[in-house]
Design an enzyme around this catalytic site. Structure first.
Site, mmCIF file in Angstrom:
data_model
loop_
_atom_site.group_PDB
_atom_site.id
_atom_site.type_symbol
_atom_site.label_atom_id
_atom_site.label_comp_id
_atom_site.label_asym_id
_atom_site.label_seq_id
_atom_site.Cartn_x
_atom_site.Cartn_y
_atom_site.Cartn_z
ATOM 1 C CB CYS A 1 83.396 -14.295 11.141
ATOM 2 S SG CYS A 1 81.777 -14.233 12.188
ATOM 3 C CG HIS B 1 88.590 -12.466 13.601
ATOM 4 N ND1 HIS B 1 87.998 -12.194 12.794
ATOM 5 C CD2 HIS B 1 87.924 -12.947 14.419
ATOM 6 C CE1 HIS B 1 86.691 -12.620 12.708
ATOM 7 N NE2 HIS B 1 86.827 -13.085 13.733
ATOM 8 C CG HIS C 1 82.327 -9.150 13.729
ATOM 9 N ND1 HIS C 1 82.581 -9.626 12.269
ATOM 10 C CD2 HIS C 1 82.872 -10.159 14.538
ATOM 11 C CE1 HIS C 1 83.065 -10.952 12.256
ATOM 12 N NE2 HIS C 1 83.278 -11.243 13.668
#
Lengths: 406, 409
Positions: B163, B296, B333
């Site tokens: 990620c 994040h 996400h």
């Protein structure tokens, strides 16, 4: 000021079909042992082939069987090689684990595991599915597992560039050192031979045995594709001046690395309109402040492909002439894609031992112009060697290695 | 050699909140979310588990005419990436890219492996009870596809750190441009919805059955999203010369690794703290200058608490603490694209002098003791940070500065 000096290799680790320690790997090179073996990883019958350069019975030491279930095979290879490289370097990671980085080239991951995982998902009822292997399907699994195992907290990077991946990783690692992101970096490349990856290259018609005999002899007249191998190579890199300061034993130094990128279809290695390799060699030599006469040997990327071998033979001959000794290490370990760090490590072994291995199985080919070795060649002092890689989709890289200047 | 100042000169975005940065930005600021019930996941599920259908697919308006020039069999993610790249180049108002332009692309499981194509093939083979017969030829090739399309001879690389992949792609692009190795870099990523990712996070019990709500006390996990984000990085001097407004400058970045577990961070927050401290040091910026952090903020309990803990510690000695928000309540996400998505958000926040909201936040988790934005606010912030943390503990933090014609801070 950005550091422009040499990069020292202070540690090496290998997992290969000709040895899973640097000592056994070295012995195999000295004795001209090939890693070619019968293909056992999958049933090859439908493809009418029999051979691979796979590694039989590898087991990561120091781990219980149940722990190994959570670490995929590419990660196991990488951990083993990185552990050896770190140990040999003697670098005290524990003093500041943030100062040490890891870069791993892993384009195909553990693709069989991904296939099995997805098959299970597609067949099962997801609500009841326990994805023990999900963390192993991510492309950065090998680098991450290695960091966990070795407690390395610096930048942790995975690059994907297939055959040229390991050299891309080296370039990335050198960038880390030169921009002061780390003091030391473990750089590796790993590839796992599997049915799926074989299928990938078979689809591209790059494997041996489709258009001719199933052989892997770079530069030979009979060559028609490669036989695949697997493995992992890891080197510990530091700025040469830092390595000297801490009294590290330097195995070899990287004087320069040069890459050429050209637009090329993703299924091909070469295009008719690509620029000549002389651009790569010019840059390599000028950054190292050396002339071509100072180069003692060339570790070619030739991998028994018709086009790649012919192209690089022409490139080497045109630039360096017909005297420069040329070898192709893939004759020992097959085409190992991302694990081609093993070529660099083989070159380091040869620098240390002042010899150059032959191209195994090669008995001459009038179409080749370079001085391709049929027998092992000894040197009084082997000082400067070039190691090269050519990648799918248009990239050619070369690294100039030199004996340590002590 | 003196390093060159690097700026972001162009943005291309295909997001769950719309295509193009203007549409995305407008929707983000008004608190819209792209997370919605979808039926795109094809695996067998319990019909009661609605969470399996919550996701944030892209709202995609193709660049007119572009699809006609792309190969028909181009994988969906690479198709999105081509569109986003084209938008970014247009946005940067570059007539002709320098031939040494770098293409550095973040790779995720979906994008790197062309996993959707692979899933389709696998499903076919399973149904016929046979071994897999085909693997995706285009896997790990996105950067080459872009370089081919624009005839670029600069460095090409795919970086895979889960990620945080695309953040590191931007970081490496920054290095290449600042050190003079290339005169322009295309940094980007397209990561798309796929069963591999969704099933994995579902199995880890990390999917919020409702919408993802970062930093909310009732949050239960992530919602998967998809996006294609491309940023153009150039030497500041060059962009100013051609009289193009820039979004912001990139000042520096840092990467590190938890080296603890594959699936969860070091919960003390020390690793995230070290990361942001190093990024600020590399950028020669003091913590007190930071006005905004694009977190994040995934919406998982542990990640949000840990990130908040690190931010709290970083600014504990300062009289003011920065505003913080996560965009994942709006965009989901977006996996490998999440990092550069945050970077683009920061660039837009600095340029437009507006900080975006933490969409979905109703009741702040008291354990996340930081200043989280419930709504967008107008603020002339000078320095901002974009965070990205990942599976395997691969973390990246990037520091940006507002570009002011008179000079920097």
């Amino acid at each position: 000021m950005m550091y422009r000096g040499n990069i020292a290799i202070t540690g090496m680790g290998v997992v290969s079909s000709i040895g899973t320690t640097v000592d056994s790997f070295t012995e195999s090179i000295k004795k001209n042992y090939s890693g070619l073996t019968h293909l056992n990883r999958f049933d090859p019958t439908p493809f009418n082939i029999s051979y691979s350069f796979e590694i039989p019975n590898f087991k990561l030491e120091g781990k219980k069987s149940q722990d190994l279930l959570r670490i995929n095979k590419t990660s196991q290879y990488t951990i083993a090689a990185a552990r050896d490289a770190l140990k040999q370097s003697g670098y005290p990671v524990e003093l500041n684990p943030y100062e040490v980085g890891i870069v791993v080239s892993s384009s195909f991951l553990d693709f069989s595991l991904v296939t099995k995982y997805l098959t299970d998902v597609l067949k099962s009822h997801l609500k009841d599915y326990r994805p023990l292997q999900f963390p192993n399907t991510v492309p950065n699994a090998a680098a991450a597992h290695t960091a966990i195992e070795l407690k390395i907290k610096g930048p942790n990077v995975t690059v994907m560039n297939k055959h040229n991946g390991a050299f891309s990783a080296i370039k990335y690692g050198i960038n880390m050192l030169r921009t002061n992101q780390v003091k030391m970096v473990l750089v590796g490349g790993v590839d796992l031979f599997s049915y799926e990856i074989f299928l990938y290259f078979r689809q591209l018609e790059r494997t041996a045995g489709i258009k001719g005999p199933e052989i892997h002899i770079p530069f030979s007249r009979e060559r028609n594709g490669f036989i695949m191998g697997e493995g992992c190579g890891v080197v510990a890199l530091e700025k040469a001046e830092d390595a000297r300061k801490r009294g590290a034993s330097i195995i070899a130094e990287i004087c320069s690395i040069s890459n050429m990128y050209f637009p090329c279809p993703i299924t091909q290695y070469l295009t008719a309109d690509m620029p000549g390799a002389e651009l790569v060699y010019d840059k390599l030599l000028s950054e190292a402040n050396l002339t071509k006469e100072k180069i003692d040997a060339f570790f070619s990327c030739a991998n028994s492909s018709i086009d790649i071998d012919a192209w690089e033979d022409e490139a080497i001959f045109s630039y360096f002439g017909g005297d420069l000794p040329v070898t192709a290490f893939s004759s020992f370990i097959g085409e190992v894609s991302d694990a081609s760090m093993l070529h660099l490590i083989a070159a380091c072994v040869c620098l240390r031992n002042n010899f150059l291995p032959p191209v195994l199985g090669y008995s001459g080919n009038p179409e080749m112009q370079s001085n391709i070795l049929q027998k092992k060649k000894y040197f009084d002092r082997l000082e400067n060697v070039i190691v090269s890689r050519l990648g799918l989709g248009g990239s050619y890289s070369a690294i100039l290695l030199t004996s340590p200047k002590n | 050699m003196k390093k060159r100042k690097v700026c972001i000169s162009g943005i291309g975005m295909i997001t769950p909140l719309g295509t193009g940065w203007k549409k995305f930005w407008q929707n983000l600021l008004t608190g819209k979310t792209g997370i919605r019930p979808t039926n795109i996941f094809k695996f067998p599920v319990d019909p009661d588990e609605t969470a399996l259908h919550m996701a944030a697919p892209v709202d995609f308006d193709p660049v007119p005419g572009l699809d006609n020039t792309l190969p028909e069999d181009l994988y969906w993610g690479d198709r999105l990436l081509c569109h986003a790249t084209s938008m970014a180049i247009d946005d940067a108002k570059i007539n002709s890219l320098p031939s040494n332009t770098a293409v550095i692309i973040g790779a995720g499981a979906s994008s790197a492996l062309n996993i959707e194509e692979f899933e389709s093939q696998l499903t076919l083979d399973i149904s016929k009870n046979r071994n897999i017969t085909r693997v995706p030829i285009g896997m790990a090739s996105s950067e080459k596809i872009i370089a081919n399309r624009f005839r670029l001879f600069g460095p090409k690389m795919m970086i895979a750190t889960a990620c945080s992949s695309s953040s590191l792609a931007l970081g490496y692009s920054f290095d290449l441009v600042s050190t003079g190795e290339c005169d322009c870099a295309i940094a980007g990523c397209a990561d798309t919805l796929c069963q591999l990712t969704h099933s994995g996070f579902y199995g880890l019990r990390s999917i919020d059955p409702d919408r993802c709500r970062p930093f909310d006390r009732d949050r239960r996990g992530i919602s998967i999203g998809e996006a294609a984000i491309v940023l153009i990085l150039e030497p500041l001097e060059k962009v100013v010369q051609r009289k193009k407004e820039v979004y912001c400058t990139v000042e520096g970045y840092a990467a590190n690794c938890d080296a603890e577990r594959m699936t969860s961070p070091d919960e003390t927050g020390k690793v995230f703290l070290q990361l942001m401290q190093k990024a600020l040091k590399n950028a020669s910026v003091s913590p007190e200058d930071v006005g905004y952090i694009c977190a994040h903020g995934t919406g998982t309990v542990i990640n949000d608490i840990t990130e908040a803990k690190a931010i709290k510690q970083l600014f504990t000695l300062n009289s003011t603490s920065p505003w913080v928000s996560s965009i994942k309540g709006a965009t989901g996400h977006c996996m490998a694209a999440a990092g550069i998505f945050n970077c683009a958000t920061v660039a837009l926040a600095l340029k437009n002098e507006i900080l975006p909201p933490n969409t979905g936040l109703k009741n702040k988790d008291e354990r996340c003791d930081i200043s989280i934005l419930k709504k967008s606010i107008r603020l002339n912030c000078k320095v901002a940070i974009a965070n990205a943390f990942a599976f395997g503990g691969n973390n990246v933090s990037i520091v940006f500065k507002k570009w002011e014609k008179e000079g920097s801070l």
